[in-house]
Design a protein around this motif. Structure first.
Motif, PDB file in Angstrom:
ATOM      1  N   MET A 132     -15.631 -29.689 -12.243  1.00 31.21           N
ATOM      2  CA  MET A 132     -15.338 -29.346 -13.629  1.00 31.21           C
ATOM      3  C   MET A 132     -16.592 -28.752 -14.260  1.00 31.21           C
ATOM      4  N   ASN A 133     -16.482 -27.503 -14.669  1.00 34.00           N
ATOM      5  CA  ASN A 133     -17.590 -26.802 -15.315  1.00 34.00           C
ATOM      6  C   ASN A 133     -17.213 -26.448 -16.741  1.00 34.00           C
ATOM      7  N   SER A 134     -18.223 -26.091 -17.524  1.00 29.17           N
ATOM      8  CA  SER A 134     -17.998 -25.675 -18.920  1.00 29.17           C
ATOM      9  C   SER A 134     -17.116 -26.674 -19.657  1.00 29.17           C
ATOM     10  N   LEU A 135     -17.446 -27.925 -19.525  1.00 27.73           N
ATOM     11  CA  LEU A 135     -16.608 -28.972 -20.105  1.00 27.73           C
ATOM     12  C   LEU A 135     -16.613 -28.907 -21.624  1.00 27.73           C
ATOM     13  N   LYS A 136     -15.466 -29.247 -22.185  1.00 28.29           N
ATOM     14  CA  LYS A 136     -15.251 -29.215 -23.625  1.00 28.29           C
ATOM     15  C   LYS A 136     -14.895 -30.619 -24.116  1.00 28.29           C
ATOM     16  N   PRO A 137     -15.122 -30.916 -25.383  1.00 27.18           N
ATOM     17  CA  PRO A 137     -14.735 -32.234 -25.905  1.00 27.18           C
ATOM     18  C   PRO A 137     -13.263 -32.551 -25.660  1.00 27.18           C
ATOM     19  N   GLU A 138     -12.425 -31.532 -25.686  1.00 22.89           N
ATOM     20  CA  GLU A 138     -10.992 -31.768 -25.474  1.00 22.89           C
ATOM     21  C   GLU A 138     -10.656 -32.103 -24.023  1.00 22.89           C
ATOM     22  N   ASP A 139     -11.615 -32.012 -23.129  1.00 19.68           N
ATOM     23  CA  ASP A 139     -11.404 -32.454 -21.749  1.00 19.68           C
ATOM     24  C   ASP A 139     -11.572 -33.967 -21.613  1.00 19.68           C
ATOM     25  N   THR A 140     -11.992 -34.626 -22.673  1.00 17.55           N
ATOM     26  CA  THR A 140     -12.172 -36.076 -22.643  1.00 17.55           C
ATOM     27  C   THR A 140     -10.842 -36.760 -22.351  1.00 17.55           C
ATOM     28  N   VAL A 151      -7.477 -25.060 -17.938  1.00 18.30           N
ATOM     29  CA  VAL A 151      -8.644 -25.329 -17.088  1.00 18.30           C
ATOM     30  C   VAL A 151      -8.927 -24.195 -16.102  1.00 18.30           C
ATOM     31  N   LYS A 152      -8.078 -23.179 -16.081  1.00 24.79           N
ATOM     32  CA  LYS A 152      -8.306 -22.063 -15.162  1.00 24.79           C
ATOM     33  C   LYS A 152      -9.659 -21.418 -15.424  1.00 24.79           C
ATOM     34  N   GLY A 153     -10.378 -21.175 -14.338  1.00 20.66           N
ATOM     35  CA  GLY A 153     -11.702 -20.577 -14.455  1.00 20.66           C
ATOM     36  C   GLY A 153     -12.813 -21.573 -14.722  1.00 20.66           C
ATOM     37  N   ARG A 154     -12.450 -22.815 -15.037  1.00 15.83           N
ATOM     38  CA  ARG A 154     -13.454 -23.856 -15.302  1.00 15.83           C
ATOM     39  C   ARG A 154     -13.411 -24.960 -14.262  1.00 15.83           C
ATOM     40  N   PHE A 155     -12.226 -25.321 -13.804  1.00 11.68           N
ATOM     41  CA  PHE A 155     -12.057 -26.415 -12.848  1.00 11.68           C
ATOM     42  C   PHE A 155     -11.678 -25.841 -11.481  1.00 11.68           C
ATOM     43  N   THR A 156     -12.152 -26.503 -10.446  1.00  6.97           N
ATOM     44  CA  THR A 156     -11.805 -26.133  -9.077  1.00  6.97           C
ATOM     45  C   THR A 156     -11.422 -27.380  -8.295  1.00  6.97           C
ATOM     46  N   GLN A 159       0.518 -38.366 -23.274  1.00 10.19           N
ATOM     47  CA  GLN A 159       1.111 -38.588 -21.961  1.00 10.19           C
ATOM     48  C   GLN A 159       0.196 -38.030 -20.873  1.00 10.19           C
ATOM     49  N   ARG A 160       0.369 -38.551 -19.681  1.00 10.02           N
ATOM     50  CA  ARG A 160      -0.376 -38.053 -18.523  1.00 10.02           C
ATOM     51  C   ARG A 160       0.108 -36.645 -18.187  1.00 10.02           C
ATOM     52  N   GLU A 161      -0.843 -35.749 -17.944  1.00 10.95           N
ATOM     53  CA  GLU A 161      -0.507 -34.343 -17.700  1.00 10.95           C
ATOM     54  C   GLU A 161      -1.192 -33.861 -16.430  1.00 10.95           C
ATOM     55  N   LEU A 162      -0.465 -33.037 -15.694  1.00 17.39           N
ATOM     56  CA  LEU A 162      -1.008 -32.429 -14.486  1.00 17.39           C
ATOM     57  C   LEU A 162      -1.980 -31.316 -14.862  1.00 17.39           C
ATOM     58  N   VAL A 163      -3.154 -31.294 -14.222  1.00 17.79           N
ATOM     59  CA  VAL A 163      -4.101 -30.207 -14.490  1.00 17.79           C
ATOM     60  C   VAL A 163      -4.390 -29.357 -13.265  1.00 17.79           C
ATOM     61  N   ALA A 164      -4.311 -29.941 -12.077  1.00 16.89           N
ATOM     62  CA  ALA A 164      -4.624 -29.162 -10.878  1.00 16.89           C
ATOM     63  C   ALA A 164      -3.958 -29.804  -9.671  1.00 16.89           C
ATOM     64  N   GLY A 204      -1.662 -26.998   2.730  1.00 22.30           N
ATOM     65  CA  GLY A 204      -2.230 -25.781   3.297  1.00 22.30           C
ATOM     66  C   GLY A 204      -3.414 -25.229   2.534  1.00 22.30           C
ATOM     67  N   GLY A 205      -3.772 -25.888   1.420  1.00 27.20           N
ATOM     68  CA  GLY A 205      -4.936 -25.460   0.660  1.00 27.20           C
ATOM     69  C   GLY A 205      -4.639 -24.556  -0.523  1.00 27.20           C
ATOM     70  N   THR A 206      -3.364 -24.302  -0.785  1.00 27.99           N
ATOM     71  CA  THR A 206      -3.019 -23.502  -1.962  1.00 27.99           C
ATOM     72  C   THR A 206      -3.274 -24.320  -3.220  1.00 27.99           C
ATOM     73  N   THR A 207      -3.911 -23.692  -4.197  1.00 23.89           N
ATOM     74  CA  THR A 207      -4.277 -24.399  -5.420  1.00 23.89           C
ATOM     75  C   THR A 207      -3.511 -23.856  -6.629  1.00 23.89           C
ATOM     76  N   ALA A 208      -3.384 -24.697  -7.631  1.00 30.85           N
ATOM     77  CA  ALA A 208      -2.738 -24.312  -8.880  1.00 30.85           C
ATOM     78  C   ALA A 208      -3.379 -25.095 -10.009  1.00 30.85           C
ATOM     79  N   TYR A 209      -3.422 -24.456 -11.189  1.00 35.67           N
ATOM     80  CA  TYR A 209      -4.090 -25.053 -12.336  1.00 35.67           C
ATOM     81  C   TYR A 209      -3.276 -24.834 -13.604  1.00 35.67           C
ATOM     82  N   VAL A 210      -3.416 -25.752 -14.519  1.00 39.73           N
ATOM     83  CA  VAL A 210      -2.869 -25.534 -15.847  1.00 39.73           C
ATOM     84  C   VAL A 210      -3.769 -24.507 -16.541  1.00 39.73           C
TER      85      VAL A 210
END
Length: 115
Positions: free
Chosen positions: A82-90, A63-68, A44-49, A54-60
């Motif tokens: 997206m940094n430090s990408l992993k195969p599971e990010d496909t 991906v915290k620490g890797r995606f901005t 299923q489609r999942e929210l990641v960020a 107002g510019g407030t951000t949130a992450y699953v």
């Protein structure tokens, strides 16, 4: 007519980086919460960020620490670095624009992380 157009996907090796862009038209961009979702094959489609007006951000957690996520209201564009990408990010990455009961979607951009 509302359009959200994603770009920046592609094939990258594990540990690599990509920056996705989503350009919006037909809406007052600054009034919309913007979100990035992923949909992997068979899942299923999942929210990641997300980023608020107002510019407030949130992450699953995955991906915290890797995606901005960021936005440029002058360019009507939201980004996902997206940094430090992993195969599971496909997955196919989708952006969405949300304001109260209104939700708009882009067509998606494929990200494949593989050696």
């Amino acid at each position: 007519q509302v359009q959200l157009v994603e770009s920046g996907g592609g094939l990258v090796q594990p540990g690599g980086s990509l920056r996705l862009s989503c350009a919006a038209s037909g809406i007052i961009f600054s009034m919309y919460t913007m979100r990035w979702y992923v949909q992997a094959p068979g899942k299923q489609r999942e929210l990641v960020a997300g980023i608020s007006t107002g510019g407030t951000t949130a992450y699953v957690d995955s991906v915290k620490g890797r995606f901005t996520i960021s936005r440029d209201n002058a360019k009507n564009t939201v980004y996902l670095q997206m940094n430090s990408l992993k195969p599971e990010d496909t997955a196919v990455y989708y952006c969405s624009a949300l304001k109260f009961s209104e939700t708009y979607w882009g067509q998606g951009t494929q990200v494949t992380v593989s050696s």
